[in-house]
Structure formats: C-alpha cells, structure tokens
Scaffold this motif. Structure first.
Motif, PDB file in Angstrom:
ATOM      1  N   GLY A   1       0.821  -1.207   0.000  1.00  0.00           N
ATOM      2  CA  GLY A   1       0.000   0.000   0.000  1.00  0.00           C
ATOM      3  C   GLY A   1       0.854   1.255   0.000  1.00  0.00           C
ATOM      4  N   MET A   2       1.921   1.234   0.810  1.00  0.00           N
ATOM      5  CA  MET A   2       2.824   2.376   0.849  1.00  0.00           C
ATOM      6  C   MET A   2       3.531   2.570  -0.492  1.00  0.00           C
ATOM      7  SD  MET A   2       4.537   1.981   4.631  1.00  0.00           S
ATOM      8  CE  MET A   2       5.592   3.400   4.312  1.00  0.00           C
ATOM      9  N   LEU A   3       4.010   1.454  -1.057  1.00  0.00           N
ATOM     10  CA  LEU A   3       4.708   1.514  -2.336  1.00  0.00           C
ATOM     11  C   LEU A   3       3.787   2.009  -3.438  1.00  0.00           C
ATOM     12  CD1 LEU A   3       7.151   0.834  -4.156  1.00  0.00           C
ATOM     13  CD2 LEU A   3       6.273  -1.503  -4.308  1.00  0.00           C
ATOM     14  N   LEU A   4       2.587   1.456  -3.475  1.00  0.00           N
ATOM     15  CA  LEU A   4       1.641   1.820  -4.526  1.00  0.00           C
ATOM     16  C   LEU A   4       1.192   3.272  -4.388  1.00  0.00           C
ATOM     17  CD1 LEU A   4       0.226   0.671  -6.974  1.00  0.00           C
ATOM     18  CD2 LEU A   4      -1.668  -0.036  -5.498  1.00  0.00           C
ATOM     19  N   SER A   5       1.025   3.746  -3.144  1.00  0.00           N
ATOM     20  CA  SER A   5       0.632   5.143  -2.945  1.00  0.00           C
ATOM     21  C   SER A   5       1.728   6.089  -3.437  1.00  0.00           C
ATOM     22  CB  SER A   5       0.328   5.406  -1.468  1.00  0.00           C
ATOM     23  OG  SER A   5       1.478   5.195  -0.671  1.00  0.00           O
ATOM     24  N   ALA A   6       2.989   5.703  -3.208  1.00  0.00           N
ATOM     25  CA  ALA A   6       4.095   6.526  -3.696  1.00  0.00           C
ATOM     26  C   ALA A   6       4.122   6.559  -5.220  1.00  0.00           C
ATOM     27  CB  ALA A   6       5.427   5.999  -3.153  1.00  0.00           C
ATOM     28  N   ILE A   7       3.894   5.399  -5.840  1.00  0.00           N
ATOM     29  CA  ILE A   7       3.838   5.330  -7.308  1.00  0.00           C
ATOM     30  C   ILE A   7       2.709   6.207  -7.828  1.00  0.00           C
ATOM     31  CG2 ILE A   7       3.382   3.817  -9.273  1.00  0.00           C
ATOM     32  CD1 ILE A   7       4.708   1.554  -7.690  1.00  0.00           C
ATOM     33  N   ALA A   8       1.553   6.135  -7.160  1.00  0.00           N
ATOM     34  CA  ALA A   8       0.384   6.907  -7.594  1.00  0.00           C
ATOM     35  C   ALA A   8       0.634   8.404  -7.492  1.00  0.00           C
ATOM     36  CB  ALA A   8      -0.828   6.515  -6.747  1.00  0.00           C
ATOM     37  N   VAL A   9       1.197   8.842  -6.358  1.00  0.00           N
ATOM     38  CA  VAL A   9       1.470  10.271  -6.168  1.00  0.00           C
ATOM     39  C   VAL A   9       2.482  10.773  -7.196  1.00  0.00           C
ATOM     40  CG1 VAL A   9       2.476  11.966  -4.602  1.00  0.00           C
ATOM     41  CG2 VAL A   9       0.887  10.262  -3.722  1.00  0.00           C
ATOM     42  N   GLN A  10       3.518   9.966  -7.463  1.00  0.00           N
ATOM     43  CA  GLN A  10       4.515  10.360  -8.456  1.00  0.00           C
ATOM     44  C   GLN A  10       3.892  10.468  -9.838  1.00  0.00           C
ATOM     45  OE1 GLN A  10       7.939  11.169  -7.925  1.00  0.00           O
ATOM     46  NE2 GLN A  10       7.482  11.984  -9.958  1.00  0.00           N
ATOM     47  N   GLN A  11       2.983   9.538 -10.143  1.00  0.00           N
ATOM     48  CA  GLN A  11       2.325   9.548 -11.442  1.00  0.00           C
ATOM     49  C   GLN A  11       1.450  10.786 -11.583  1.00  0.00           C
ATOM     50  OE1 GLN A  11       1.332   5.633 -13.173  1.00  0.00           O
ATOM     51  NE2 GLN A  11      -0.751   6.392 -13.235  1.00  0.00           N
ATOM     52  N   ILE A  12       0.730  11.138 -10.510  1.00  0.00           N
ATOM     53  CA  ILE A  12      -0.097  12.349 -10.525  1.00  0.00           C
ATOM     54  C   ILE A  12       0.782  13.590 -10.688  1.00  0.00           C
ATOM     55  CG2 ILE A  12      -1.637  13.788  -9.150  1.00  0.00           C
ATOM     56  CD1 ILE A  12      -2.702  11.190  -7.881  1.00  0.00           C
ATOM     57  N   ALA A  13       1.910  13.616  -9.954  1.00  0.00           N
ATOM     58  CA  ALA A  13       2.832  14.748 -10.041  1.00  0.00           C
ATOM     59  C   ALA A  13       3.387  14.894 -11.455  1.00  0.00           C
ATOM     60  CB  ALA A  13       3.972  14.570  -9.044  1.00  0.00           C
ATOM     61  N   ASN A  14       3.716  13.772 -12.085  1.00  0.00           N
ATOM     62  CA  ASN A  14       4.227  13.819 -13.465  1.00  0.00           C
ATOM     63  C   ASN A  14       3.169  14.365 -14.419  1.00  0.00           C
ATOM     64  OD1 ASN A  14       6.653  12.750 -12.597  1.00  0.00           O
ATOM     65  ND2 ASN A  14       6.163  10.659 -13.217  1.00  0.00           N
ATOM     66  N   GLY A  15       1.919  13.951 -14.170  1.00  0.00           N
ATOM     67  CA  GLY A  15       0.836  14.449 -15.008  1.00  0.00           C
ATOM     68  C   GLY A  15       0.633  15.942 -14.845  1.00  0.00           C
ATOM     69  N   ILE A  16       0.666  16.413 -13.590  1.00  0.00           N
ATOM     70  CA  ILE A  16       0.514  17.847 -13.334  1.00  0.00           C
ATOM     71  C   ILE A  16       1.657  18.632 -13.966  1.00  0.00           C
ATOM     72  CG2 ILE A  16       0.504  19.603 -11.519  1.00  0.00           C
ATOM     73  CD1 ILE A  16      -0.928  17.574  -9.735  1.00  0.00           C
ATOM     74  N   GLN A  17       2.876  18.080 -13.857  1.00  0.00           N
ATOM     75  CA  GLN A  17       4.034  18.719 -14.476  1.00  0.00           C
ATOM     76  C   GLN A  17       3.863  18.805 -15.987  1.00  0.00           C
ATOM     77  OE1 GLN A  17       7.751  16.701 -13.872  1.00  0.00           O
ATOM     78  NE2 GLN A  17       8.963  18.458 -14.473  1.00  0.00           N
ATOM     79  N   GLY A  18       3.254  17.748 -16.550  1.00  0.00           N
ATOM     80  CA  GLY A  18       2.990  17.764 -17.983  1.00  0.00           C
ATOM     81  C   GLY A  18       2.013  18.860 -18.387  1.00  0.00           C
ATOM     82  N   PHE A  19       0.988  19.092 -17.530  1.00  0.00           N
ATOM     83  CA  PHE A  19       0.061  20.184 -17.798  1.00  0.00           C
ATOM     84  C   PHE A  19       0.768  21.537 -17.770  1.00  0.00           C
ATOM     85  CE2 PHE A  19      -3.435  17.274 -16.356  1.00  0.00           C
ATOM     86  CZ  PHE A  19      -4.190  17.334 -17.535  1.00  0.00           C
ATOM     87  N   ILE A  20       1.651  21.706 -16.777  1.00  0.00           N
ATOM     88  CA  ILE A  20       2.344  22.974 -16.588  1.00  0.00           C
ATOM     89  C   ILE A  20       3.304  23.267 -17.744  1.00  0.00           C
ATOM     90  CG2 ILE A  20       3.974  24.230 -15.130  1.00  0.00           C
ATOM     91  CD1 ILE A  20       2.779  22.764 -12.732  1.00  0.00           C
ATOM     92  N   THR A  21       4.034  22.213 -18.160  1.00  0.00           N
ATOM     93  CA  THR A  21       5.031  22.403 -19.223  1.00  0.00           C
ATOM     94  C   THR A  21       4.418  22.324 -20.618  1.00  0.00           C
ATOM     95  OG1 THR A  21       5.578  20.033 -19.176  1.00  0.00           O
ATOM     96  CG2 THR A  21       6.869  21.497 -17.755  1.00  0.00           C
ATOM     97  N   GLY A  22       3.148  21.899 -20.677  1.00  0.00           N
ATOM     98  CA  GLY A  22       2.475  21.835 -21.966  1.00  0.00           C
ATOM     99  C   GLY A  22       2.760  20.589 -22.743  1.00  0.00           C
ATOM    100  N   THR A  23       3.192  19.481 -22.041  1.00  0.00           N
ATOM    101  CA  THR A  23       3.449  18.209 -22.708  1.00  0.00           C
ATOM    102  C   THR A  23       2.141  17.592 -23.141  1.00  0.00           C
ATOM    103  OG1 THR A  23       5.371  17.848 -21.322  1.00  0.00           O
ATOM    104  CG2 THR A  23       4.510  15.934 -22.485  1.00  0.00           C
ATOM    105  N   THR A  24       2.077  17.077 -24.383  1.00  0.00           N
ATOM    106  CA  THR A  24       0.848  16.464 -24.891  1.00  0.00           C
ATOM    107  C   THR A  24       1.125  15.107 -25.457  1.00  0.00           C
ATOM    108  OG1 THR A  24       1.165  17.568 -27.027  1.00  0.00           O
ATOM    109  CG2 THR A  24      -0.219  18.678 -25.416  1.00  0.00           C
TER     110      THR A  24
END
Length: 202
Positions: A179-202
């Motif tokens: 659960g801890m490992l998966l939550s970390a993976i999930a948060v990192q994935q969300i962060a990468n997605g948000i970063q993609g929105f900010i930088t304009g990655t499509t």
C-alpha cells in the motif's frame, strides 16, 4: 537487419517503468487468500490484459487519445488517482474483506491496467512505435514488448512461492508495505501528469 540496440532500449525502458520485481508484492497482496490455481490464472490474465492494452495503444494510441480529446498528462493523472484508491484500500486493510476482492478479478483492474499497462508504459510504446522506421525497427519494438511481458508473467507466476513461505502474517505485512509503495507510485504519477500540464506536454 534486426535492430538489437532499439530492442534493448525499448525493453529496458519498459522493464524500469513496469518494474516486475516492484509489482510482485502488490500482486501477492491483491491475490492473497485465493486458491493457487486462481492466483496462477490471475498472473497470466494480468499479463495478457497489460499486453492487450499496450498493443492497442501501440497500434492506435495517438489516434485514440486525439479522438477523445485526452492529453497524455490527463491520462497520467487519471491512472494515478485510480492507483491511489487501491493503495488506500491496502493501507487501511479494506482489501482483506471478502466483499472487496474475493468476487473481483483484480487481474484486470488494477493489476493489468493501470498498474502494469500504466500511462508511463503506454506513452513509451506510443513514442517507440511512432519513431520506428521500417519493418526491422518495428519488429524490434514489438519483440521487446513481447519479451517484456514474458518476463512479467514469469515474475508473477513464480512469485506465488513467496506466499507459501511467509504465511498469513507475512501476507498482511506485504499488503501494508505494498500500500505504501503503490501510494508513492500513484502520487509520483499524478505529479508527473501535473508537471505535464504545466510544461504543456501532450
């Protein structure tokens, strides 16, 4: 000639992203309490689901996303949120309840998709197929995908031996750690997605 460099590049990238060793404890936690035959079946079902999703997006991923008007960052955030919900169930012990998992084929969701065939793997395959030039390079890309899923199935299939060693108490521990490992993976994935929105990655 067969492009071994491209094969190795795609295989290593997918191996790092799909992370068979790291997925093993999550697989064990989600399939614990089931008969061995069922667990083995889930191992290849999860692998086939992941391969099917990867193949579909490899063949028509960009067209599918463009048609739906979905960006790659949006896909990453959505996948991260789904994984976070599963992680919270593992951490709080809700996955131990029979009504939560016994009648649900976790090989489909969340194992096959989005844990194994997640946004990272999907994006990697889409880009690899788009950049491949000529039949030999396409062969190298798809061979790497096939071999990666073979390795994935073997890892999940033989990880079931661990359950026989650690018994019920160990499974509970693995579930919480997963659960801890998966939550970390999930948060990192969300962060990468948000970063993609900010930088304009499509």
């Amino acid at each position: 000639m067969f492009d071994f460099a491209l094969f190795g590049s795609v295989f290593v990238t997918l191996f790092v992203i799909m992370d068979p060793p790291g997925t093993t404890p999550i697989f064990l936690a989600l399939t614990s309490g089931r008969p061995v035959k069922v667990q083995r079946r889930m191992a290849w079902q999860a692998t086939l689901v992941a391969l099917g999703v990867i193949a579909v997006f490899g063949l028509a991923g960009r067209q599918i996303l463009d048609y739906l008007g979905v960006s790659l960052p949006a896909l990453m955030v959505a996948g991260g949120l789904l994984l976070l919900l599963i992680a919270l169930d593992l951490l709080t012990g809700k996955s131990d309840e029979p009504s939560q998992t016994k009648d649900v084929n976790v090989a489909l969701v969340p194992l096959g998709m989005p844990l194994l065939a997640g946004p990272g793997a999907i994006v990697t395959v889409i880009l690899a197929v788009q950049r491949a030039d000529g039949p030999w390079e396409h062969t190298a890309v798809w061979s790497a995908i096939a071999v990666m899923h073979l390795v994935l199935w073997l890892t999940l299939r033989y990880s079931l031996l661990i359950i026989r060693i650690i018994k019920d108490g160990g499974v509970v521990l693995v579930t919480r750690l997963s659960g801890m490992l998966l939550s970390a993976i999930a948060v990192q994935q969300i962060a990468n997605g948000i970063q993609g929105f900010i930088t304009g990655t499509t």
